[in-house]
Design an enzyme around this catalytic site. Structure first.
Site, short mmCIF file in Angstrom:
data_model
loop_
_atom_site.label_atom_id
_atom_site.label_comp_id
_atom_site.label_asym_id
_atom_site.label_seq_id
_atom_site.Cartn_x
_atom_site.Cartn_y
_atom_site.Cartn_z
N PHE A 128 0.23 7.97 -2.96
CA PHE A 128 -0.97 7.48 -2.28
C PHE A 128 -1.39 8.50 -1.22
O PHE A 128 -0.57 8.96 -0.43
CB PHE A 128 -0.65 6.13 -1.63
N ASP A 197 8.33 4.23 0.32
CA ASP A 197 7.18 3.39 0.66
C ASP A 197 7.16 2.21 -0.32
O ASP A 197 7.08 2.41 -1.54
CB ASP A 197 5.89 4.21 0.56
N TYR A 222 -0.51 -6.64 3.65
CA TYR A 222 -1.69 -7.33 3.10
C TYR A 222 -1.78 -7.29 1.58
O TYR A 222 -2.73 -7.79 1.01
CB TYR A 222 -2.99 -6.76 3.72
N LYS A 223 -0.80 -6.69 0.93
CA LYS A 223 -0.83 -6.65 -0.54
C LYS A 223 -0.06 -7.87 -1.07
O LYS A 223 -0.51 -8.99 -0.92
CB LYS A 223 -0.28 -5.32 -1.03
N ARG A 389 -7.58 -1.05 -12.82
CA ARG A 389 -6.30 -1.48 -12.29
C ARG A 389 -6.25 -3.00 -12.21
O ARG A 389 -7.17 -3.62 -11.67
CB ARG A 389 -6.16 -0.87 -10.90
C1 LIG Z 1 -1.77 0.44 0.43
C2 LIG Z 1 -0.95 1.63 0.75
C3 LIG Z 1 -0.98 2.18 2.04
C4 LIG Z 1 -1.90 1.59 3.07
O1 LIG Z 1 -1.74 2.16 4.32
P1 LIG Z 1 -2.57 1.56 5.53
O2 LIG Z 1 -2.04 2.26 6.70
O3 LIG Z 1 -2.35 0.08 5.54
O4 LIG Z 1 -4.01 1.83 5.29
C5 LIG Z 1 -0.15 3.26 2.30
N1 LIG Z 1 0.65 3.78 1.34
C6 LIG Z 1 0.68 3.27 0.10
C7 LIG Z 1 1.57 3.86 -0.93
C8 LIG Z 1 -0.13 2.19 -0.23
O5 LIG Z 1 -0.12 1.70 -1.47
#
Ligand SMILES: *Cc1c(COP(=O)(O)O)cnc(C)c1O
Length: 430
Positions: A128, A197, A222-223, A389
């Site tokens: 990401f 992560d 939030y996921k 997705r």
């Molecule tokens: C969703 C996600 C994030 C989100 O980071 P935020 O700081 O909440 O914007 C970070 N890393 C990964 C791998 C994600 O899937």
């Protein structure tokens, strides 16, 4: 298999009662819980109570009487149950991006002290982007190098120069899940630390950080944890690191004694040192309801039952789409052990309007751009095309939802309704 078979699977599903925990708009099939989890029924009343009673009546007293000050630790202990950590090992704070900054700094600091010749942060090119940006920034300011590779190349690139292997457990685009135990072991065998992560893992797939040899981990609220838009994130360090790790965002909430108001910084004894400033009390209250909605599965077989249902849902959806939509190519792994809780397909040109047309039919997934032409074909994530997705949250999705979503997708493709102009205008958030 028929639609009636899907209905029969729902009738026999031990997790089916958990669906009643959520506000699910009528007629909608929500396949985007990997991006923003749905609203638990308990959340609105709980946030209302925090606002009117704890804030309105309790005012400043609520830091003690309502336990606001303990939220980061109390919620951390709950999330710990989902990721194979012990009480006291997880705290909730800030965002995933900021927590990555903190743990990656801490990991690099440990390496710098013990083995200063190690200068490489190794990660995956398809990680990401925020993770890569944070790592690049830290590498630049601390004198490390960020090395990016394809997933299958990672074990071969771990060597005496590697400081930290930094990976996202389940890839956000392809849904491919790494073998955390094997890669952490490979990192340790090479003398490096392993940082994970869990943004697409916590609440979605079984995670056992301690057993699988992770050194540091972060994850998203939030996921799959249903904490609400912009919910705080979480952070974990192995106990052997937590007492020695230094992170640069030292704020008073990470101090050993915040209410001594000492001019000298003294880190808290354990994980609390990863806290920085005042917790966002309202967001924390919403996140707690979300985490509770996942923990409710403990009475119905827990994470193992969620995983079994998630795999069955993704398998059913993938098989139906492969059978009925020859225009699309499956990107997610077919082997259960390598698949997270999402299914993705590519289409070279029309991914975006197809998803928009599907959303107009009440089936919500999302769209992620693939690597642009000229980029290396990774073979890992099928990165050649744009990605459709579909996230599957076993807490509230039914087998018949997977069935119907596949039918809608086929209808969008065969009817050509994706060609309508309104589906071809790109919006800010995809
Ligand atoms: C969703 C996600 C994030 C989100 O980071 P935020 O700081 O909440 O914007 C970070 N890393 C990964 C791998 C994600 O899937």
């Amino acid at each position: 298999m028929t639609r009636d078979d899907a209905l029969a699977l729902d009738a026999g599903d031990p997790l089916a009662p958990l669906r009643a925990q959520f506000v699910l708009p009528e007629g909608l099939i929500y396949l985007d819980g990997n991006s923003l989890g749905v609203l638990p029924r308990a959340t609105a009343a709980r946030v209302q109570q925090v606002v009117t009673q704890e804030w309105g009546d309790g005012l400043i007293r609520s830091w003690n009487s309502a336990g606001w000050i303990d939220q980061p630790r109390r919620l951390g202990d709950k999330i710990a149950r989902l990721v194979g950590a012990a009480p006291g090992e997880v705290v909730v704070a800030d965002s995933t991006s900021i927590n990555l900054f903190k743990v990656l700094s801490a990991a690099l600091g440990i390496v710098q002290a013990d083995t200063p010749q190690r200068r490489v942060i190794l990660s995956e090119r398809s990680n990401f982007p925020t993770d890569l940006y944070i790592a690049q920034s830290l590498a630049t300011s601390l004198g490390f190098e960020l090395q990016l590779a394809e997933s299958h190349q990672l074990p071969g690139l771990l060597n005496e120069h590697t400081a930290v292997l930094m990976l996202t457990h389940v890839n956000y685009r392809s849904g491919r899940m790494h073998d955390m135990a094997a890669l952490s072991r490979a990192a340790h065998d090479a003398g490096a630390l392993a940082l994970w992560d869990l943004a697409h893992s916590a609440g979605a797939v079984p995670v056992d950080l301690a057993r699988d040899g992770a050194d540091f981990a972060i994850g998203c609220g939030y996921k799959y944890l249903n904490g609400g838009p912009g919910a705080p994130a979480f952070v974990w360090a192995h106990p052997r690191h937590a007492t020695r790790a230094r992170q640069p965002l030292v704020g008073w909430m990470g101090h050993a004694a915040p209410f001594e108001f000492s001019p000298e910084y003294q880190p808290a004894a354990g994980m609390a040192r990863f806290l920085c400033g005042t917790p966002p009390v309202l967001s924390m209250a919403a996140l707690e309801c979300g985490v509770d909605s996942v923990l409710a599965a403990e009475a119905h077989g827990g994470m193992a039952a969620l995983r079994a249902k998630s795999l069955a849902l993704t398998r059913l959806f993938a098989e139906r789409v492969v059978a009925t939509c020859p225009q699309l190519r499956l990107v997610s792994p077919q082997q259960d052990a390598q698949r997270g809780s999402q299914v993705c397909f590519t289409h070279r040109e029309i991914g975006y309007p197809v998803m928009q047309a599907l959303i107009a039919r009440g089936v919500i997934g999302d769209f992620r751009v693939g690597d642009r032409p000229g980029a290396v074909e990774s073979g890992d994530a099928g990165e050649a095309g744009d990605i459709l997705r579909f996230g599957f949250t076993p807490l509230y999705l039914r087998f018949v939802d997977a069935w119907d979503a596949a039918e809608h997708l086929q209808a969008v493709l065969t009817s050509g309704e994706w060609q309508r102009p309104e589906f071809n205008r790109r919006q800010a958030v995809t």
